[in-house]
Scaffold this active site. Structure first.
Site, PDB file in Angstrom:
ATOM      1  N   GLU A  17      17.055  50.600  79.751  1.00  0.00           N
ATOM      2  CA  GLU A  17      17.863  49.008  79.903  1.00  0.00           C
ATOM      3  C   GLU A  17      18.168  49.115  81.787  1.00  0.00           C
ATOM      4  OE1 GLU A  17      22.702  49.108  80.301  1.00  0.00           O
ATOM      5  OE2 GLU A  17      22.587  49.280  78.584  1.00  0.00           O
ATOM      6  N   ASP A  64      19.967  46.975  84.662  1.00  0.00           N
ATOM      7  CA  ASP A  64      21.227  46.615  84.499  1.00  0.00           C
ATOM      8  C   ASP A  64      21.546  45.371  86.098  1.00  0.00           C
ATOM      9  OD1 ASP A  64      22.326  47.376  82.394  1.00  0.00           O
ATOM     10  OD2 ASP A  64      23.300  48.890  83.796  1.00  0.00           O
ATOM     11  N   GLU A  84      25.270  44.229  87.636  1.00  0.00           N
ATOM     12  CA  GLU A  84      26.968  44.319  87.028  1.00  0.00           C
ATOM     13  C   GLU A  84      27.150  43.894  88.611  1.00  0.00           C
ATOM     14  OE1 GLU A  84      28.444  47.266  85.156  1.00  0.00           O
ATOM     15  OE2 GLU A  84      27.109  47.824  83.665  1.00  0.00           O
TER      16      GLU A  84
END
Length: 276
Positions: free
Chosen positions: A101, A103, A105
Site C-alpha cells: 500500500e 498512502d 491520508e
C-alpha cells in the site's frame, strides 16, 4: 513545413506511447463505487466525482484497473470548513494479509486550522513508515494535484508536482519493498474522530454534515517493460530543482518523521532510516 511538423509530432507521440501507457479522464470508465450508496456521485459526463460523509456512512471508490509501477495523479478539493474528525484517503493498495500500500491520508481539522497530510508505505502487510506534513496552501479552496511515482527503486509523493517524500528501496538491508503485487487506486471519506484530529480530542460536528470532497483530472501512466531494462531511467530520481523543493518542504512543512522518533524506536531506528 506542415507535413514535416505533422510527422515530427507523430514520431514523438509514438516514442512517448512506447514508454508508457496512460489512462485517465472519465470516472465512469475508470472507477467503481465501493460503498456509501448515493453519497458517491459522478458529474459533468464523468469529469467530476464527489464523496460525501454523513452520520450514517461515508463513501468510497476504487479503480477498475490494477497497476504495477507507474505514475498516478489526481486533483482533489478537500472538505471545507470544520472538517475535524474526518479523513479523506487516496492510495494504492493490493489485497490480503500481506498486501502492499502507498498512502495519502488527509486528516481534517477545525475551521482555520490546517489539514495534516499523512503518508505511509506498506510492504507485505507491514507499514509503520509514517511521515506527516502541513500544506503550504488551503487545500479546500481549490483543486490541487496529488501524485505518486512508483518505480522498483523508489516511491515519490508529490503535491502540485513538488516532491514531499522519497522512499527508497532498501531490500539490500532486509526491508521489504512493494514491487510484486499490482495495486488498485482507492479513495474514501470517512469518520475517524476517535484519532484523526488532535489524537481524538476533537470530535466530528455532525451539524456540519454532509462533508464532501471533490475529485477531477485523474491520470494513471503505466511504465513499459522496456523502461525497466534502462538502468539510467530506473535510477533517475529528482533533478536539482526537485531536490531543492524536497528539502524546502521537509524543512518547513514536515511535522512528523518516523525516522527521527527516538521515543518510538529506543533500540535504534529502522534499517531504511539508518541507510538513507
Amino acid at each position: 513545413m506542415g507535413s514535416f511538423s505533422h510527422y515530427g509530432f507523430l514520431i514523438l507521440a509514438l516514442l512517448f506511447s512506447s514508454c508508457m501507457v496512460a489512462y485517465g479522464g472519465n470516472f465512469f470508465q475508470e472507477f467503481d463505487f465501493t460503498w456509501g450508496g448515493n453519497r458517491a456521485k459522478i458529474f459533468n459526463g464523468g469529469q467530476l466525482l464527489s464523496l460525501s460523509l454523513d452520520k450514517i456512512s461515508g463513501s468510497g471508490f476504487q479503480s477498475k484497473k490494477e497497476h504495477l509501477f507507474g505514475r498516478i495523479d489526481m486533483q482533489i478539493k478537500l472538505v471545507a470548513g470544520n472538517s475535524a474528525g474526518t479523513v479523506t484517503t487516496y492510495y494504492l493498495s493490493s489485497q490480503g494479509p500481506t498486501h502492499d500500500e502507498i498512502d495519502f491520508e488527509f486528516l481534517g481539522n477545525v475551521t482555520g486550522e490546517p489539514y495534516i497530510l499523512h503518508t505511509n508505505i506498506y510492504a507485505q502487510g507491514k507499514g509503520n513508515k509514517e511521515q506527516q506534513f502541513y500544506l503550504w496552501f488551503d487545500p479546500t479552496k481549490n483543486f490541487h494535484t496529488y501524485s505518486i511515482i512508483w518505480k522498483p527503486q523508489h516511491i515519490i509523493f508529490l503535491v502540485d508536482n513538488t516532491p514531499i517524500r522519497v522512499y527508497k528501496n532498501a531490500e539490500s538491508v532486509g526491508v521489504p519493498f512493494p514491487k510484486n503485487q499490482p495495486m488498485r487506486i482507492y479513495s474514501s471519506l470517512w469518520n475517524a474522530d476517535d484519532w484523526a484530529t488532535r489524537g481524538g480530542l476533537v470530535k466530528t460536528d455532525w451539524a456540519q454534515a454532509p462533508f464532501t470532497a471533490y475529485y477531477r483530472n485523474y491520470m494513471a501512466q503505466s511504465f513499459s517493460p522496456s523502461q525497466f531494462s534502462d538502468q539510467k531511467w530506473q535510477n533517475q530520481e529528482l533533478d536539482a530543482n526537485g531536490r531543492r523543493r524536497l528539502r524546502w518542504v521537509q524543512k518547513n512543512f514536515m511535522i512528523y518523521n518516523y525516522c527521527t522518533d527516538i521515543k518510538r524506536f529506543p533500540q535504534g531506528f529502522p534499517p531504511e532510516c539508518r541507510r538513507f
